[in-house]
Scaffold this motif. Sequence first.
Motif, PDB file in Angstrom:
ATOM      1  N   ALA A  19       0.839  -1.200   0.000  1.00 42.82           N
ATOM      2  CA  ALA A  19       0.000   0.000   0.000  1.00 42.82           C
ATOM      3  C   ALA A  19       0.872   1.248   0.000  1.00 42.82           C
ATOM      4  CB  ALA A  19      -0.911  -0.008   1.221  1.00 42.82           C
ATOM      5  N   PRO A  20       0.399   2.367  -0.564  1.00 40.23           N
ATOM      6  CA  PRO A  20       1.187   3.608  -0.564  1.00 40.23           C
ATOM      7  C   PRO A  20       1.248   4.209   0.841  1.00 40.23           C
ATOM      8  CG  PRO A  20      -0.991   3.996  -1.457  1.00 40.23           C
ATOM      9  CD  PRO A  20      -0.893   2.529  -1.251  1.00 40.23           C
ATOM     10  N   GLU A  21       2.409   4.762   1.175  1.00 43.48           N
ATOM     11  CA  GLU A  21       2.592   5.369   2.499  1.00 43.48           C
ATOM     12  C   GLU A  21       3.117   6.798   2.381  1.00 43.48           C
ATOM     13  OE1 GLU A  21       5.229   2.724   4.484  1.00 43.48           O
ATOM     14  OE2 GLU A  21       3.766   1.086   4.632  1.00 43.48           O
ATOM     15  N   ALA A  22       4.103   7.004   1.524  1.00 45.45           N
ATOM     16  CA  ALA A  22       4.682   8.340   1.363  1.00 45.45           C
ATOM     17  C   ALA A  22       3.865   9.140   0.351  1.00 45.45           C
ATOM     18  CB  ALA A  22       6.136   8.227   0.906  1.00 45.45           C
ATOM     19  N   ALA A  23       4.124  10.449   0.316  1.00 37.82           N
ATOM     20  CA  ALA A  23       3.363  11.342  -0.549  1.00 37.82           C
ATOM     21  C   ALA A  23       3.604  11.062  -2.028  1.00 37.82           C
ATOM     22  CB  ALA A  23       3.703  12.790  -0.235  1.00 37.82           C
ATOM     23  N   ASP A  24       4.773  10.495  -2.386  1.00 41.91           N
ATOM     24  CA  ASP A  24       5.074  10.264  -3.794  1.00 41.91           C
ATOM     25  C   ASP A  24       4.820   8.823  -4.224  1.00 41.91           C
ATOM     26  OD1 ASP A  24       7.088   9.106  -2.338  1.00 41.91           O
ATOM     27  OD2 ASP A  24       8.689   9.720  -3.709  1.00 41.91           O
ATOM     28  N   GLU A  25       4.116   8.051  -3.422  1.00 38.68           N
ATOM     29  CA  GLU A  25       3.865   6.651  -3.733  1.00 38.68           C
ATOM     30  C   GLU A  25       2.403   6.458  -4.169  1.00 38.68           C
ATOM     31  OE1 GLU A  25       7.048   4.622  -0.607  1.00 38.68           O
ATOM     32  OE2 GLU A  25       4.874   4.533  -0.189  1.00 38.68           O
ATOM     33  N   VAL A  26       2.215   5.567  -5.152  1.00 44.74           N
ATOM     34  CA  VAL A  26       0.873   5.286  -5.649  1.00 44.74           C
ATOM     35  C   VAL A  26       0.722   3.794  -5.914  1.00 44.74           C
ATOM     36  CG1 VAL A  26       0.542   7.551  -6.721  1.00 44.74           C
ATOM     37  CG2 VAL A  26       1.545   5.682  -8.063  1.00 44.74           C
ATOM     38  N   VAL A  27      -0.535   3.363  -5.957  1.00 43.20           N
ATOM     39  CA  VAL A  27      -0.915   2.012  -6.385  1.00 43.20           C
ATOM     40  C   VAL A  27      -1.834   2.162  -7.591  1.00 43.20           C
ATOM     41  CG1 VAL A  27      -2.249  -0.043  -5.777  1.00 43.20           C
ATOM     42  CG2 VAL A  27      -0.660   0.931  -4.120  1.00 43.20           C
ATOM     43  N   VAL A  28      -1.568   1.392  -8.654  1.00 46.93           N
ATOM     44  CA  VAL A  28      -2.398   1.463  -9.852  1.00 46.93           C
ATOM     45  C   VAL A  28      -3.214   0.187  -9.986  1.00 46.93           C
ATOM     46  CG1 VAL A  28      -0.807   3.009 -11.056  1.00 46.93           C
ATOM     47  CG2 VAL A  28      -0.563   0.536 -11.329  1.00 46.93           C
ATOM     48  N   ASP A  29      -4.276   0.263 -10.783  1.00 52.37           N
ATOM     49  CA  ASP A  29      -5.109  -0.932 -10.948  1.00 52.37           C
ATOM     50  C   ASP A  29      -4.458  -1.903 -11.920  1.00 52.37           C
ATOM     51  OD1 ASP A  29      -5.662  -0.084 -13.552  1.00 52.37           O
ATOM     52  OD2 ASP A  29      -7.526   0.886 -12.991  1.00 52.37           O
ATOM     53  N   ALA A  30      -5.052  -3.109 -12.025  1.00 59.33           N
ATOM     54  CA  ALA A  30      -4.447  -4.185 -12.813  1.00 59.33           C
ATOM     55  C   ALA A  30      -4.321  -3.820 -14.281  1.00 59.33           C
ATOM     56  CB  ALA A  30      -5.282  -5.453 -12.661  1.00 59.33           C
ATOM     57  N   ARG A  31      -5.204  -2.962 -14.792  1.00 61.43           N
ATOM     58  CA  ARG A  31      -5.153  -2.583 -16.198  1.00 61.43           C
ATOM     59  C   ARG A  31      -3.905  -1.792 -16.526  1.00 61.43           C
ATOM     60  NH1 ARG A  31      -9.501   0.240 -16.350  1.00 61.43           N
ATOM     61  NH2 ARG A  31     -10.904  -1.511 -16.685  1.00 61.43           N
ATOM     62  N   HIS A  32      -3.324  -1.118 -15.539  1.00 60.94           N
ATOM     63  CA  HIS A  32      -2.180  -0.252 -15.784  1.00 60.94           C
ATOM     64  C   HIS A  32      -0.901  -0.761 -15.120  1.00 60.94           C
ATOM     65  CE1 HIS A  32      -5.682   2.316 -16.546  1.00 60.94           C
ATOM     66  NE2 HIS A  32      -4.915   2.883 -17.462  1.00 60.94           N
ATOM     67  N   ALA A  33      -0.848  -2.061 -14.892  1.00 63.22           N
ATOM     68  CA  ALA A  33       0.371  -2.655 -14.344  1.00 63.22           C
ATOM     69  C   ALA A  33       1.542  -2.378 -15.282  1.00 63.22           C
ATOM     70  CB  ALA A  33       0.181  -4.162 -14.158  1.00 63.22           C
ATOM     71  N   GLY A  34       2.635  -1.918 -14.732  1.00 60.38           N
ATOM     72  CA  GLY A  34       3.815  -1.597 -15.519  1.00 60.38           C
ATOM     73  C   GLY A  34       3.856  -0.168 -16.010  1.00 60.38           C
ATOM     74  N   ARG A  35       2.806   0.606 -15.787  1.00 65.07           N
ATOM     75  CA  ARG A  35       2.792   2.002 -16.223  1.00 65.07           C
ATOM     76  C   ARG A  35       3.508   2.874 -15.202  1.00 65.07           C
ATOM     77  NH1 ARG A  35      -2.483   5.669 -17.935  1.00 65.07           N
ATOM     78  NH2 ARG A  35      -1.433   7.707 -17.853  1.00 65.07           N
ATOM     79  N   THR A  36       4.219   3.867 -15.692  1.00 61.73           N
ATOM     80  CA  THR A  36       4.890   4.817 -14.799  1.00 61.73           C
ATOM     81  C   THR A  36       4.041   6.074 -14.662  1.00 61.73           C
ATOM     82  OG1 THR A  36       6.106   5.788 -16.659  1.00 61.73           O
ATOM     83  CG2 THR A  36       7.169   3.971 -15.453  1.00 61.73           C
ATOM     84  N   ILE A  37       4.049   6.660 -13.483  1.00 61.66           N
ATOM     85  CA  ILE A  37       3.305   7.885 -13.199  1.00 61.66           C
ATOM     86  C   ILE A  37       4.326   8.980 -12.926  1.00 61.66           C
ATOM     87  CG2 ILE A  37       1.530   8.941 -11.787  1.00 61.66           C
ATOM     88  CD1 ILE A  37       0.583   6.499 -13.327  1.00 61.66           C
ATOM     89  N   PRO A  38       4.411  10.003 -13.787  1.00 56.91           N
ATOM     90  CA  PRO A  38       5.418  11.063 -13.596  1.00 56.91           C
ATOM     91  C   PRO A  38       5.314  11.687 -12.213  1.00 56.91           C
ATOM     92  CG  PRO A  38       4.362  11.275 -15.745  1.00 56.91           C
ATOM     93  CD  PRO A  38       3.602  10.231 -15.000  1.00 56.91           C
ATOM     94  N   GLY A  39       6.480  11.773 -11.541  1.00 61.33           N
ATOM     95  CA  GLY A  39       6.524  12.387 -10.220  1.00 61.33           C
ATOM     96  C   GLY A  39       6.154  11.463  -9.087  1.00 61.33           C
TER      97      GLY A  39
END
Length: 777
Positions: free
Chosen positions: A131-151
């Motif tokens: 699970a995300p804990e820090a401000a710059d951490e995210v979790v994406v859904d299964a459709r976007h596995a492997g995608r990068t999120i800028p920042g």
Amino acid sequence: MISFALWMLRHRKAGFAGAFVALLCAAALVTACGMLLETGLRGGVAPERYAGAPVIVAGDQYVRQTKESGKEKAKLLSERRWIPASLAQDLARVPGVTKVVTEVSFPYAGFTAHGWESAALTPFTLAGGRAPEAADEVVVDARHAGRTIPGHRVVGVTAQALPGQDTIFFATGEARRLAGRDGLVTAIGVWPRVEVAVKGAVAYTGDERGAVEFPEAESSRVKLISLGGALGGTSLLVAILVVVGTFALSMQQRRREIALLRAVGALPRQVRRLVGGEALLIGAVAGALGSGAGIALGFWLRSRFVDLGAMPANLRLVVSPFPSIVGVVTTLVAAWVAARVSARRTARIRPVEALGETALPAAGIPPVRLVAGLLALAGGVVLTIVLSGLNTEAASSPVTMLTALVWTVAVALLGPLVARAVTALPLRAPGVAGYLARKSLRAGTGRLASVIVPLTLMTAMTCTILFVQTTMGHAAQGELSAGVRADHVLGPGASAAAARQVPGVRAVTEVLRTSVRIDLEKYAVQAVTPGGLDRTMDLDVVAGSLDGLGDTSAAISRTAAERLDAGLGDRLGLVLGDGTPAEVRVVAIYARGLGFGDLTLSRGLVAGHVDDPRGTVLVSGGDREALRRASGVAVLDGAGTAQVESPNAAVTYVAMGLIIAFCAIAVVNTLAMSTLARSRELALLRVVGTTRRQAARMLRAETLTATVVAVALGTAISLVTLAAFSRGMTGSALPYVPPAAYLAVVAAVAALALAATAVPGRFALGSRPADTLAARE
């Protein structure tokens, strides 16, 4: 007479084919419109993100007002209403509640973003990572596995993906910060399913949770109610007009047959019963088949609306027997009334007169029809005057279609007079074919009138539907083109702060589009940053000044000021998009309301009350490429904002296109019936020496004459209607009619008419004259 009607149907199938086609199409249209209307009334959306929570507590998505009569009226909000996060503590204390989960929801980089705390509402589980804990951490859904999120760093991927939305999760605290609604949440999930009542919020269960999750679905339901009702009403009126015309033409062709029945002793009521029985039998079969086709048409309409974004894919189309029943009943009633009205005069005359009329049709027009036609003319005048005073799209759209239809009904009722006036003109086409066509038209004014009506209807309806949209779009584009002073426009997501740092930039205005309610009526709003507004847009202020625009003030368009009876210095109580009440003082009145909205408010007042606070940014000065690098979004020229079209235009084209198609079918139907019924006449012409080519040219000349008259009448009807519409909506009585589009309409009507005459004419002229005469006898 009923058994005789059955015998007639079996032995005159071709003669009843036209009425059958018209009734089948009418049943299909009414059924499809009924499905849209029922979906708007009863349709539901299954929850996706809220599927795991038995109870969802969220804000009331309606603004409500109690009238003086004591009745409460409610209107849907345009934005989501948020609720206090502290309500979760109250819900946790309700007896029987074992679990409470809060949620915030907001758009982020193409995703629907939430805090990880709300994962249990679906539920979402992790397929990998954490699970995300820090401000710059995210979790994406299964459709976007492997995608990068800028920042941001993707630290987890869920095992699930929702079919209707792309989901991203932030840490709970970061999500609430990004949402920008301090102390507020989107919704609260409650376990298990228990009765809860909390002040300031509403508990939703079952498919009601879907309506909360997808507020656009609820908005679409409201639109479907108005669209289905308006389209269904227009379809029904057009269907009645077409069916009456078809039966009238059929009665003209059967005048000799009915006269013989009267001559051998048939009573008027028996003739009416015969004709009514035939109509009911045709209507029953056509209604049953048409209602089935209407169901398929309803599904096609839904798919088109989904593709156009006017209807969410998860709004289920309601399929029940009610629209089909209404379609069948409507078809039966329309058929019976049309047949009885069409046969009324022929059934009442004396037998000797009936036989006389088969050789020489009556030249006059029945008094009842004449009075009805004059009343329709008066109704068209009244509706035109009313339409010219309507300045809201919701009020003017149905009246516009009704006005065009009433004028067309007047033409239909007074058609014989129009036909006689046309044939009295000293004009004819050259050659033998022109001579024959003129003589034929003068001898058959009733037939000419029957052909003119569907052609007029098609021209009038097509021009009205098409050019209502172009008139509104042209007016809005003209106001925007004249009012936008900015050199560049930055798309949604652009940073106004970054744009201000670009060398050479003189002014930056952030623009946000939304709507507000004033006394439950919806008004379009543009929310702007006031600083430097005079350098980026010119609203054409006619009273007051924009210098005083702020969070407690507003500028209002001249049209909206007239609707509200508001002037400078008046205070307006309004409800923002999310239901928050506000009061503003009018500091300016401007003329360019079509291009810039009914009200102009401060962005500071509105931004915290919309689902998506991103908007466009207008920039005066600066280098285009430098702005693109600084903002990271596409940059348009200032004129790019003038590409405006009504958001409902595409939906209107699709929906009303069905009416145009029905009119086209009516044209083909009527012309084919008229031409095929003249096989004996054409055979006689061939016997006395007319060549096949001359006869074909005669038919074309007659059709072109009818087309010219119908196009002129249809154009006049649409111009009168459009002028009234434009006067009310834009302040100018000059509608915008693109010449190329109008010529395309005229060419399509002419081509359809000629084709509908040429094909049956070829059949009528294909056999030997002697064989045709023998068969007719």
